[in-house]
Design a protein around this motif. Structure first.
Motif, mmCIF file in Angstrom:
data_model
loop_
_atom_site.group_PDB
_atom_site.id
_atom_site.type_symbol
_atom_site.label_atom_id
_atom_site.label_comp_id
_atom_site.label_asym_id
_atom_site.label_seq_id
_atom_site.Cartn_x
_atom_site.Cartn_y
_atom_site.Cartn_z
ATOM 1 N N MET A 74 0.849 -1.186 0.000
ATOM 2 C CA MET A 74 0.000 0.000 0.000
ATOM 3 C C MET A 74 0.890 1.242 0.000
ATOM 4 S SD MET A 74 -3.087 -1.229 0.088
ATOM 5 C CE MET A 74 -4.326 -0.261 0.885
ATOM 6 N N SER B 145 -9.580 6.280 5.874
ATOM 7 C CA SER B 145 -8.768 5.750 4.769
ATOM 8 C C SER B 145 -9.628 4.965 3.793
ATOM 9 C CB SER B 145 -7.641 4.861 5.306
ATOM 10 O OG SER B 145 -6.696 5.626 6.015
ATOM 11 N N ASP B 146 -10.550 4.163 4.336
ATOM 12 C CA ASP B 146 -11.450 3.391 3.479
ATOM 13 C C ASP B 146 -12.328 4.328 2.658
ATOM 14 O OD1 ASP B 146 -12.726 0.962 2.529
ATOM 15 O OD2 ASP B 146 -14.406 1.443 3.881
ATOM 16 N N ARG C 79 -10.221 5.739 -0.147
ATOM 17 C CA ARG C 79 -10.017 4.718 -1.192
ATOM 18 C C ARG C 79 -11.271 4.553 -2.036
ATOM 19 N NH1 ARG C 79 -6.900 2.292 2.844
ATOM 20 N NH2 ARG C 79 -8.685 1.170 3.683
ATOM 21 N N HIS D 210 -11.641 5.316 -5.992
ATOM 22 C CA HIS D 210 -12.120 4.283 -6.933
ATOM 23 C C HIS D 210 -13.319 4.806 -7.723
ATOM 24 C CE1 HIS D 210 -9.631 0.793 -6.133
ATOM 25 N NE2 HIS D 210 -9.761 0.988 -4.824
#
Length: 85
Positions: free
Chosen positions: A4, A32-33, A36, A40
């Protein structure tokens, strides 16, 4: 294991609160999720827009003729006529 890469960024307090609401609502597991998932989504949206632009450019550069689309109209009429209304 997947390596990562860490990205460091600053966001304003209102955006941070919005991200925290996403976490509270179960949309993301962590900040963080959320980042991400957002990246995306942005990448996917950009890819889809690029594909759509290419399709539009193709049809604009060479529009379909009435003859080329006539089969679709005929097939639709046949399918409707075959329906047991």
């Amino acid at each position: 294991a997947v390596r990562m890469t860490q990205l460091v960024t600053r966001i304003d307090a209102e955006l941070a609160r919005s991200v925290d609401r996403l976490i509270a609502d179960g949309v993301a597991e962590s900040r963080s999720d959320a980042v991400r998932k957002g990246l995306h989504a942005l990448i996917d949206q950009t890819r889809r827009r690029s594909t759509a632009d290419a399709i539009i450019a193709g049809y604009t550069g060479r529009p379909q003729t009435d003859e080329e689309v006539a089969w679709a109209d005929e097939a639709t009429l046949r399918m409707i006529a075959e329906e047991p209304w």
